[in-house]
Design a protein around this motif. Structure first.
Motif, PDB file in Angstrom:
ATOM      1  N   PRO A 153       0.817  -1.214   0.000  1.00 55.57           N
ATOM      2  CA  PRO A 153       0.000   0.000   0.000  1.00 55.57           C
ATOM      3  C   PRO A 153       0.851   1.265   0.000  1.00 55.57           C
ATOM      4  N   THR A 154       0.450   2.247  -0.765  1.00 54.73           N
ATOM      5  CA  THR A 154       1.109   3.545  -0.785  1.00 54.73           C
ATOM      6  C   THR A 154       0.073   4.604  -0.466  1.00 54.73           C
ATOM      7  N   PRO A 155       0.265   5.348   0.599  1.00 55.97           N
ATOM      8  CA  PRO A 155      -0.777   6.241   1.081  1.00 55.97           C
ATOM      9  C   PRO A 155      -1.028   7.513   0.273  1.00 55.97           C
ATOM     10  N   LYS A 156      -0.015   8.182  -0.257  1.00 55.09           N
ATOM     11  CA  LYS A 156      -0.222   9.505  -0.844  1.00 55.09           C
ATOM     12  C   LYS A 156       0.015   9.586  -2.340  1.00 55.09           C
ATOM     13  N   CYS A 157       0.597   8.555  -2.923  1.00 55.87           N
ATOM     14  CA  CYS A 157       0.943   8.622  -4.345  1.00 55.87           C
ATOM     15  C   CYS A 157       0.770   7.239  -4.959  1.00 55.87           C
ATOM     16  N   LYS A 158       0.875   7.176  -6.285  1.00 59.18           N
ATOM     17  CA  LYS A 158       0.718   5.882  -6.937  1.00 59.18           C
ATOM     18  C   LYS A 158       2.027   5.426  -7.545  1.00 59.18           C
ATOM     19  N   GLU A 159       2.234   4.132  -7.494  1.00 62.35           N
ATOM     20  CA  GLU A 159       3.368   3.515  -8.161  1.00 62.35           C
ATOM     21  C   GLU A 159       2.797   2.695  -9.304  1.00 62.35           C
ATOM     22  N   TYR A 168      -2.387   1.996  -4.280  1.00 60.08           N
ATOM     23  CA  TYR A 168      -2.722   3.308  -3.718  1.00 60.08           C
ATOM     24  C   TYR A 168      -3.791   3.163  -2.638  1.00 60.08           C
ATOM     25  N   ARG A 169      -3.535   3.710  -1.457  1.00 57.76           N
ATOM     26  CA  ARG A 169      -4.498   3.647  -0.355  1.00 57.76           C
ATOM     27  C   ARG A 169      -4.709   5.011   0.294  1.00 57.76           C
ATOM     28  N   GLY A 170      -4.574   6.057  -0.503  1.00 56.00           N
ATOM     29  CA  GLY A 170      -4.801   7.408  -0.004  1.00 56.00           C
ATOM     30  C   GLY A 170      -6.281   7.719   0.135  1.00 56.00           C
ATOM     31  N   ILE A 206      -3.964  11.302  -9.096  1.00 56.46           N
ATOM     32  CA  ILE A 206      -3.087  10.826  -8.030  1.00 56.46           C
ATOM     33  C   ILE A 206      -1.659  10.992  -8.539  1.00 56.46           C
ATOM     34  N   PRO A 207      -0.801  11.725  -7.816  1.00 54.72           N
ATOM     35  CA  PRO A 207       0.562  11.932  -8.304  1.00 54.72           C
ATOM     36  C   PRO A 207       1.378  10.640  -8.292  1.00 54.72           C
ATOM     37  N   GLU A 208       2.307  10.544  -9.227  1.00 56.11           N
ATOM     38  CA  GLU A 208       3.252   9.437  -9.250  1.00 56.11           C
ATOM     39  C   GLU A 208       4.172   9.576  -8.036  1.00 56.11           C
ATOM     40  N   CYS A 209       4.542   8.473  -7.424  1.00 57.44           N
ATOM     41  CA  CYS A 209       5.413   8.536  -6.248  1.00 57.44           C
ATOM     42  C   CYS A 209       6.752   9.197  -6.563  1.00 57.44           C
ATOM     43  N   GLU A 210       7.339   8.919  -7.722  1.00 57.80           N
ATOM     44  CA  GLU A 210       8.609   9.537  -8.079  1.00 57.80           C
ATOM     45  C   GLU A 210       8.469  11.055  -8.137  1.00 57.80           C
TER      46      GLU A 210
END
Length: 101
Positions: A9-15, A21-23, A88-92
């Motif tokens: 899970p990634t809370p604020k961004c998407k990979e 994504y779990r924001g 949703i912003p990319e994590c990078e």
């Protein structure tokens, strides 16, 4: 035989496609409020928390339960628009922006 492994899970961004994504973003890219995943109005969802317990279909948050290329989406509260994608912003990109601060 097990299914494909999902990213954590990634809370604020998407990979990648944003499957992990779990924001808490709950509006589409056009600013329309998302419908709750468990609701049947105004749209009867194909993806529900009961059918897809691992997909994180909580509240009305943007998710990507089908693994689609365009990333997290939601059913909308607009009766004329069944679903739409979310910004949703990319994590990078998110981490690069933080590093510039």
């Amino acid at each position: 035989m097990s299914g494909p492994s999902l990213p954590g899970p990634t809370p604020k961004c998407k990979e990648g496609k944003g499957v992990g994504y779990r924001g808490t973003e709950a509006k589409t890219r056009k600013g329309v409020q998302c419908q709750k995943w468990a609701d049947n109005v105004p749209h009867k969802p194909n993806y529900t928390p009961e059918k897809y317990p691992q997909a994180g279909l909580e509240e009305n948050y943007c998710r990507n339960p089908d693994g689609g290329e365009q990333g997290p989406w939601c059913y909308t509260t607009d009766p004329d628009t069944r679903f739409d994608y979310c910004n949703i912003p990319e994590c990078e990109a998110a981490s690069a922006k933080l590093n510039k601060m």
